[in-house]
Write an enzyme that holds these catalytic residues in place. Structure first.
Site, PDB file in Angstrom:
ATOM      1  N   GLY A  46      35.012  12.767  54.117  1.00 52.97           N
ATOM      2  CA  GLY A  46      34.540  14.039  54.714  1.00 52.97           C
ATOM      3  C   GLY A  46      34.220  14.510  53.315  1.00 52.97           C
ATOM      4  N   GLN A  51      32.953  21.908  47.620  1.00 48.80           N
ATOM      5  CA  GLN A  51      32.985  20.461  46.704  1.00 48.80           C
ATOM      6  C   GLN A  51      31.870  20.097  46.082  1.00 48.80           C
ATOM      7  OE1 GLN A  51      35.212  18.145  49.891  1.00 48.80           O
ATOM      8  NE2 GLN A  51      36.152  17.398  47.945  1.00 48.80           N
ATOM      9  N   CYS A  93      41.651  13.371  48.242  1.00 50.56           N
ATOM     10  CA  CYS A  93      40.448  14.309  48.410  1.00 50.56           C
ATOM     11  C   CYS A  93      39.546  13.972  47.128  1.00 50.56           C
ATOM     12  CB  CYS A  93      41.069  15.725  47.966  1.00 50.56           C
ATOM     13  SG  CYS A  93      39.887  16.870  47.791  1.00 50.56           S
ATOM     14  N   LEU A  94      38.058  13.825  47.306  1.00 50.38           N
ATOM     15  CA  LEU A  94      37.020  13.574  46.196  1.00 50.38           C
ATOM     16  C   LEU A  94      37.227  14.609  45.023  1.00 50.38           C
ATOM     17  CD1 LEU A  94      34.219  12.609  48.397  1.00 50.38           C
ATOM     18  CD2 LEU A  94      35.640  11.136  47.170  1.00 50.38           C
ATOM     19  N   HIS A 135      41.634  18.942  56.905  1.00 56.12           N
ATOM     20  CA  HIS A 135      41.324  18.845  55.594  1.00 56.12           C
ATOM     21  C   HIS A 135      40.007  19.447  55.260  1.00 56.12           C
ATOM     22  CE1 HIS A 135      41.825  16.382  51.719  1.00 56.12           C
ATOM     23  NE2 HIS A 135      40.656  16.803  51.770  1.00 56.12           N
ATOM     24  N   GLU A 136      38.994  19.345  55.779  1.00 59.29           N
ATOM     25  CA  GLU A 136      37.546  19.800  55.369  1.00 59.29           C
ATOM     26  C   GLU A 136      37.354  21.200  55.941  1.00 59.29           C
ATOM     27  OE1 GLU A 136      36.020  18.113  53.375  1.00 59.29           O
ATOM     28  OE2 GLU A 136      37.240  16.267  53.849  1.00 59.29           O
ATOM     29  N   HIS A 139      39.035  23.283  53.213  1.00 53.67           N
ATOM     30  CA  HIS A 139      38.310  23.365  51.847  1.00 53.67           C
ATOM     31  C   HIS A 139      37.412  24.805  51.922  1.00 53.67           C
ATOM     32  CE1 HIS A 139      38.592  19.934  49.350  1.00 53.67           C
ATOM     33  NE2 HIS A 139      38.614  19.348  50.174  1.00 53.67           N
TER      34      HIS A 139
HETATM   35 NI    NI Z   1      39.098  17.072  50.157  1.00 52.23          NI
END
Ligand code: NI
Length: 175
Positions: A46, A51, A93-94, A135-136, A139
């Site tokens: 995701g 991000q 998380c990236l 989660h997304e 963000h």
């Molecule tokens: Ni994340």
């Protein structure tokens, strides 16, 4: 299509509330394509626009297996129902590389969003997809998965992540 650099903590864009998309343009569609390519390249399941340094309410997700891609591109996604029962899944998380933790969230959620043609869609999510979409969407509100942990655990993960990022920035040969 193009890869976009992924923003890492502690960049403040990750803590901003992202703005709704008011008009879906070719630029929006291009952004979603580029985000999908960036997510697959990372690799991740995701990615939210903040991000990649764009404070707009768009996300991409693919929780399918490699053999069966299951790509969602969501504009202005919103959780409209949450189950009472909760589940715990390991998340990463990236934007916080190499750190994971168990996060408890509602086990299933219903999400309303616009697709890339501006049509309203509803999606019932459970299991990994439910955790991923929550989660997304977090963000988009400036919330990270570590915010769901105890303060002690959160501080520990942030410290480890920042230390690792500093080391990779100063040691040659570790991109
Ligand atoms: Ni994340």
């Amino acid at each position: 299509m193009a890869l976009i650099p992924i923003i890492l903590i502690p960049d403040p864009v990750l803590r901003k509330v992202a703005a709704p998309v008011t008009e879906i343009t070719d630029g929006t569609r291009q952004l979603l394509d580029d985000m999908a390519e960036t997510m697959y390249d990372a690799p991740g399941i995701g990615l939210a626009a903040p991000q990649v340094n764009i404070s707009e309410r768009v996300i991409v997700m693919d929780c399918g297996r490699d053999e069966a891609p299951d790509l969602y591109k969501m504009i202005n996604p919103e959780i409209v129902a949450r189950s009472d029962d909760r589940s715990v899944l390991e998340e990463g998380c990236l934007s916080i590389p190499h750190q994971t933790a168990e996060v408890e969230r509602p086990a299933s959620v219903d999400v309303r969003y616009l697709d890339t043609d501006g049509r309203e869609q509803m999606l019932q999510c459970e299991g990994l997809l439910a955790a991923c979409v929550q989660h997304e969407i977090d963000h988009l509100d400036g919330v990270l998965f570590i915010d769901h942990l105890s303060r002690l655990k959160r501080d520990m993960i942030v410290r480890k992540a920042l230390k690792e990022l500093r080391q990779s920035a100063t040691s040659p040969g570790r991109g």
